[in-house]
Every structure is written in structure tokens, then in C-alpha cells.
Design a protein around this motif. Sequence first.
Motif, PDB file in Angstrom:
ATOM      1  N   HIS A  22      34.808  50.002  50.327  1.00  0.00           N
ATOM      2  CA  HIS A  22      35.062  51.388  49.956  1.00  0.00           C
ATOM      3  C   HIS A  22      36.316  51.871  50.658  1.00  0.00           C
ATOM      4  O   HIS A  22      36.779  51.269  51.637  1.00  0.00           O
ATOM      5  N   THR A  58      38.424  54.007  34.867  1.00  0.00           N
ATOM      6  CA  THR A  58      38.477  54.163  36.323  1.00  0.00           C
ATOM      7  C   THR A  58      38.777  55.608  36.706  1.00  0.00           C
ATOM      8  O   THR A  58      39.318  56.381  35.921  1.00  0.00           O
ATOM      9  N   TRP A  84      31.612  37.675  46.199  1.00  0.00           N
ATOM     10  CA  TRP A  84      32.308  38.904  45.825  1.00  0.00           C
ATOM     11  C   TRP A  84      31.304  39.972  45.423  1.00  0.00           C
ATOM     12  O   TRP A  84      30.545  39.820  44.476  1.00  0.00           O
ATOM     13  N   ASP A  85      31.291  41.047  46.191  1.00  0.00           N
ATOM     14  CA  ASP A  85      30.432  42.189  45.899  1.00  0.00           C
ATOM     15  C   ASP A  85      31.252  43.458  46.112  1.00  0.00           C
ATOM     16  O   ASP A  85      31.428  43.916  47.248  1.00  0.00           O
ATOM     17  N   PRO A  86      31.801  44.030  45.033  1.00  0.00           N
ATOM     18  CA  PRO A  86      32.676  45.200  45.195  1.00  0.00           C
ATOM     19  C   PRO A  86      31.997  46.390  45.849  1.00  0.00           C
ATOM     20  O   PRO A  86      32.662  47.253  46.424  1.00  0.00           O
ATOM     21  N   GLU A  87      30.665  46.450  45.790  1.00  0.00           N
ATOM     22  CA  GLU A  87      29.952  47.571  46.405  1.00  0.00           C
ATOM     23  C   GLU A  87      30.063  47.550  47.930  1.00  0.00           C
ATOM     24  O   GLU A  87      29.818  48.554  48.585  1.00  0.00           O
TER      25      GLU A  87
END
Length: 331
Positions: free
Chosen positions: A213, A25, A207-210
Motif C-alpha cells: 500500500h 483505476t 505476488w499478493d498486491p494486497e
Amino acid sequence: MARPVWTGVLSFGLVSVPIGVYTATDSHTLHFHQLQRGTSDRIRNRRVNERTGKEVELDDIVKGFDTGEEYVLVEPAELDDIAPGRSKTLEIGGFVDLDEIDPIFFDRTYYLGPKGKEYTKVYALLEQALAKSNRAGVATFVMRAREYLVALKSANGILTLHTLHWADEIRDPRDEVPDLPAASGAKTSAKEVKMAEQLITALGTHWDPEEFHDTYQEKVAALVEAKRAGETVEKAGPAAEATNVVDLTEALRASVERARGGRGAGRKSRSGSGSRSGSGGGEGARTRKSALESLPKAELYEKAASAGIPGRSRMTRDELLAALAGTGKAA
């Protein structure tokens, strides 16, 4: 390619494979320097004796542990003498069901890679076996003069290493958090629980981390650029008010209706926009945008919620305006 932060041998049973451990990360925090107001003079931190006010050389500094009655002094060399040596092996002591590890124990994540093409088969074997069994290998090893408890698991075709908190590092929430429901005697009705479940279902998504932000860091960067150009930026809207306990049922009911109606409106709006053609759609969008431009961000957000616009919680005022007007869609 990145350089490994640790190299050694991963072993399980009588099988071993040379590996490298890589940072998984990054942090995108903006870093500021401290300056004296009205100048461009940097502020420097120095090691100063609090009694004499004089600066102390690094070689003259020792560590002291406060026992409450006195300081126990420890020399740097004494710490070096008892520090664990650098591990050469990451030996898995056992495999546990991945679901047994409470998420609170997870700390940092690293990638593991084989140290050479000739070891990829053994690496792939362990990765696939972990993926199919939904298990994680548990081990301890030393990195950067510190001992870690770790879990080794499969993730998207690679091995990942997760450092874990030790058991005595986890705080008991009953000792840390005041006014928990169990202690305060707060009770909920079956109707309230059912409505809360309906609201959760109505707001369900994938769930879509993109989609997420760090909007705060983006606003900090925008603030810096605006001040550099001699401009100003819009202030954040007020925080939402807490829900009154008396109005809880009504708040839940209204939230469920808005979530259900908003999704329908959002689908209708999107299907309707697809039927428009030529300049008529563009003219309509400009008219809608003009009608919305005088509204504050809080009201724009409410309208976006009613329209079922996805990602609205992360939008700026301009992005909300564009999304509602149908002239754009926030990322």
C-alpha cells in the motif's frame, strides 16, 4: 454503477458486440492548495502576458509551436478541423501472443462491459477464447479527440483494454541512462552471480498486491492530522548506504545467511507463540516490547529482517515494535 468513458462497437472478423469502456483505476493522491505563508489566502494562477504583465483573456490566446527560429501560430479552430472524429467502432486488426508485448508499452487500463444482457454470450466467447489462447487483440480507436493504440485481453473473467505507448514514444535506455554495465565494462564473477541467485531464491515470495500500500500517502495524511491536532510525527529514517564494490561478495553472503536464518527464526517464533497460553505469553510480549522501545527505527528494522517478519519494509516504527514484541502484526 460507473458511467462508461466511451461507448461503441467492438468487432473482430464478422462478429461484433456493443460495449462500454470503464475506468479501471483510481488515484489516492492527496491534493493541497497553495497559500501565502502566514495567511489562509489562496494563490491563483492567471494567464499573464510575460512582456506587459497584463492578464490575457482566454479568447485572445492561441497556441504557438516553437521551431527554434519563430513561433508557428495555430488557432483552436484549426486543431478542431483536423482532429479525428469520435470512433464508433473498436475494430481488432489482429491477435498477438500476449508475451510478445513488452510491459514498457502498457499505459492505462480500462474495463470493457457488454451494453446489454443480450450481448453477454458474444462477450463471454471472446473473453474465454483470449484466456485460453493467451493472446491479445490489437486495435486503434479514438477517445476524447485522441487516437490510441490498444491491447484487448482477458483478465479474471472480464475483458480489459490497455492503452499502449506508440513505438516512437519509447526511449532507448542506452541514450538515457548513464553508466550502464555494457558501456562501463563492469563485470561480475560466476560466484557473485550464484550468490545473487541464492539471495533472490531465499527472498522469494508469492505476488499478493494486497500486501502493498502507498505508505507515503498514509504518512502525508497522518502528518496533516497530527498538525491539525497540534502534534508532531516521527521523521523517516536515513536512506540505506550504497554497497561498496569491494564488499559486494561479503554483502551478498551476509544477505543470504540473514534471509535464510530470518525465515527459520520467523517460523520458530510463530510456532513457539502458538504453544503459549494464559497470561504468560502476554507478559513476555510486554517485556520484549519494553526492551525494544528505546531502539531507533533502523535497528528495529534490522531485528525485523533477522526475525523474518513479512511486510517489514512498509511498517512504521510502532508497527515494527508491535511485530517484534509479538503483540500485533502489521497489515
